[in-house]
Scaffold this motif. Structure first.
Motif, PDB file in Angstrom:
ATOM      1  N   MET A   1       0.831  -1.179   0.000  1.00 11.55           N
ATOM      2  CA  MET A   1       0.000   0.000   0.000  1.00 11.55           C
ATOM      3  C   MET A   1       0.877   1.244   0.000  1.00 11.55           C
ATOM      4  N   SER A   2       0.350   2.280  -0.590  1.00  7.60           N
ATOM      5  CA  SER A   2       1.099   3.538  -0.616  1.00  7.60           C
ATOM      6  C   SER A   2       0.893   4.288   0.700  1.00  7.60           C
ATOM      7  N   ASP A   3       1.841   5.162   0.996  1.00  7.22           N
ATOM      8  CA  ASP A   3       1.732   5.968   2.204  1.00  7.22           C
ATOM      9  C   ASP A   3       0.561   6.922   2.066  1.00  7.22           C
ATOM     10  N   PRO A   4      -0.136   7.179   3.169  1.00  7.33           N
ATOM     11  CA  PRO A   4      -1.248   8.124   3.083  1.00  7.33           C
ATOM     12  C   PRO A   4      -0.715   9.533   2.798  1.00  7.33           C
ATOM     13  N   ALA A   5      -1.543  10.337   2.173  1.00  8.75           N
ATOM     14  CA  ALA A   5      -1.145  11.716   1.866  1.00  8.75           C
ATOM     15  C   ALA A   5      -0.901  12.471   3.168  1.00  8.75           C
ATOM     16  N   PRO A   6       0.105  13.341   3.182  1.00  9.64           N
ATOM     17  CA  PRO A   6       0.365  14.101   4.399  1.00  9.64           C
ATOM     18  C   PRO A   6      -0.829  14.986   4.755  1.00  9.64           C
ATOM     19  N   THR A   7      -1.028  15.168   6.030  1.00  8.77           N
ATOM     20  CA  THR A   7      -2.132  15.994   6.501  1.00  8.77           C
ATOM     21  C   THR A   7      -1.862  17.448   6.142  1.00  8.77           C
ATOM     22  N   TYR A   8      -2.879  18.113   5.641  1.00 10.20           N
ATOM     23  CA  TYR A   8      -2.723  19.522   5.279  1.00 10.20           C
ATOM     24  C   TYR A   8      -2.463  20.336   6.535  1.00 10.20           C
ATOM     25  N   ARG A   9      -1.437  21.146   6.485  1.00 14.08           N
ATOM     26  CA  ARG A   9      -1.086  22.003   7.615  1.00 14.08           C
ATOM     27  C   ARG A   9      -0.988  23.430   7.084  1.00 14.08           C
ATOM     28  N   PRO A  10      -1.950  24.282   7.430  1.00 18.07           N
ATOM     29  CA  PRO A  10      -1.911  25.641   6.892  1.00 18.07           C
ATOM     30  C   PRO A  10      -0.693  26.399   7.404  1.00 18.07           C
ATOM     31  N   ARG A  11      -0.240  27.320   6.591  1.00 17.83           N
ATOM     32  CA  ARG A  11       0.823  28.223   7.025  1.00 17.83           C
ATOM     33  C   ARG A  11       0.464  29.605   6.511  1.00 17.83           C
ATOM     34  N   CYS A  12       1.099  30.588   7.084  1.00 18.64           N
ATOM     35  CA  CYS A  12       0.826  31.968   6.693  1.00 18.64           C
ATOM     36  C   CYS A  12       1.378  32.229   5.293  1.00 18.64           C
ATOM     37  N   MET A  13       0.633  32.961   4.505  1.00 18.27           N
ATOM     38  CA  MET A  13       1.061  33.259   3.138  1.00 18.27           C
ATOM     39  C   MET A  13       2.262  34.195   3.094  1.00 18.27           C
ATOM     40  N   TYR A  14       2.582  34.854   4.199  1.00 17.06           N
ATOM     41  CA  TYR A  14       3.710  35.782   4.242  1.00 17.06           C
ATOM     42  C   TYR A  14       5.004  35.132   4.726  1.00 17.06           C
ATOM     43  N   LEU A  15       4.951  33.865   5.107  1.00 19.72           N
ATOM     44  CA  LEU A  15       6.144  33.152   5.551  1.00 19.72           C
ATOM     45  C   LEU A  15       7.008  32.798   4.344  1.00 19.72           C
ATOM     46  N   CYS A  16       8.319  33.005   4.468  1.00 21.80           N
ATOM     47  CA  CYS A  16       9.214  32.692   3.362  1.00 21.80           C
ATOM     48  C   CYS A  16      10.568  32.235   3.887  1.00 21.80           C
ATOM     49  N   CYS A  17      11.274  31.470   3.069  1.00 18.93           N
ATOM     50  CA  CYS A  17      12.645  31.065   3.349  1.00 18.93           C
ATOM     51  C   CYS A  17      13.294  30.745   2.001  1.00 18.93           C
ATOM     52  N   LYS A  18      14.597  30.648   1.988  1.00 19.46           N
ATOM     53  CA  LYS A  18      15.312  30.373   0.741  1.00 19.46           C
ATOM     54  C   LYS A  18      14.836  29.056   0.120  1.00 19.46           C
ATOM     55  N   SER A  19      14.586  28.050   0.957  1.00 20.81           N
ATOM     56  CA  SER A  19      14.122  26.752   0.446  1.00 20.81           C
ATOM     57  C   SER A  19      12.814  26.893  -0.318  1.00 20.81           C
ATOM     58  N   MET A  20      11.919  27.773   0.161  1.00 20.46           N
ATOM     59  CA  MET A  20      10.640  27.983  -0.520  1.00 20.46           C
ATOM     60  C   MET A  20      10.851  28.678  -1.860  1.00 20.46           C
ATOM     61  N   GLY A  36      18.034  21.739   9.262  1.00 18.72           N
ATOM     62  CA  GLY A  36      17.644  22.761  10.227  1.00 18.72           C
ATOM     63  C   GLY A  36      18.412  24.066  10.078  1.00 18.72           C
ATOM     64  N   MET A  37      18.986  24.290   8.918  1.00 14.91           N
ATOM     65  CA  MET A  37      19.793  25.488   8.707  1.00 14.91           C
ATOM     66  C   MET A  37      19.047  26.561   7.923  1.00 14.91           C
ATOM     67  N   THR A  38      17.735  26.509   7.908  1.00 18.90           N
ATOM     68  CA  THR A  38      16.928  27.460   7.159  1.00 18.90           C
ATOM     69  C   THR A  38      16.460  28.591   8.053  1.00 18.90           C
ATOM     70  N   ASP A  39      16.669  29.809   7.593  1.00 21.28           N
ATOM     71  CA  ASP A  39      16.158  30.987   8.285  1.00 21.28           C
ATOM     72  C   ASP A  39      14.882  31.436   7.590  1.00 21.28           C
ATOM     73  N   PHE A  40      13.844  31.643   8.363  1.00 22.39           N
ATOM     74  CA  PHE A  40      12.571  32.124   7.835  1.00 22.39           C
ATOM     75  C   PHE A  40      12.468  33.627   8.040  1.00 22.39           C
ATOM     76  N   TRP A  41      11.687  34.275   7.185  1.00 21.44           N
ATOM     77  CA  TRP A  41      11.374  35.681   7.379  1.00 21.44           C
ATOM     78  C   TRP A  41       9.932  35.924   6.973  1.00 21.44           C
ATOM     79  N   CYS A  42       9.408  37.042   7.430  1.00 22.50           N
ATOM     80  CA  CYS A  42       8.044  37.453   7.103  1.00 22.50           C
ATOM     81  C   CYS A  42       8.127  38.432   5.939  1.00 22.50           C
ATOM     82  N   MET A  43       7.347  38.210   4.906  1.00 17.96           N
ATOM     83  CA  MET A  43       7.390  39.098   3.750  1.00 17.96           C
ATOM     84  C   MET A  43       6.704  40.436   4.036  1.00 17.96           C
TER      85      MET A  43
END
Length: 72
Positions: A1-20, A36-43
């Protein structure tokens, strides 16, 4: 069997990071993000703090109770 789809987890539309910016919605596959080396910022503020003065992170910015939260 395939893995179940990940649960939707909302996030703020203004959240950003280089990975995104580089990986888009597949940002969690970025090796830097996984290490764990990602820095987030608010747009809205262009800083590591949101307009409410609290810190910015994937966990903190996924809280719909936060006053500046706008669902992505």
């Amino acid at each position: 069997m395939s893995d179940p789809a990940p649960t939707y987890r909302p996030r703020c539309m203004y959240l950003c990071c280089k990975s995104m910016v580089v990986y888009g919605e597949n940002f969690e596959s970025d090796p830097d993000y996984q290490a764990g080396m990602t820095d987030f910022w608010c747009m809205q503020t262009s800083r590591g703090q949101g307009p409410d003065g609290d810190s910015v992170s994937l966990e903190l910015c996924s809280d719909p109770e936060r006053e500046c939260f706008k669902e992505y």
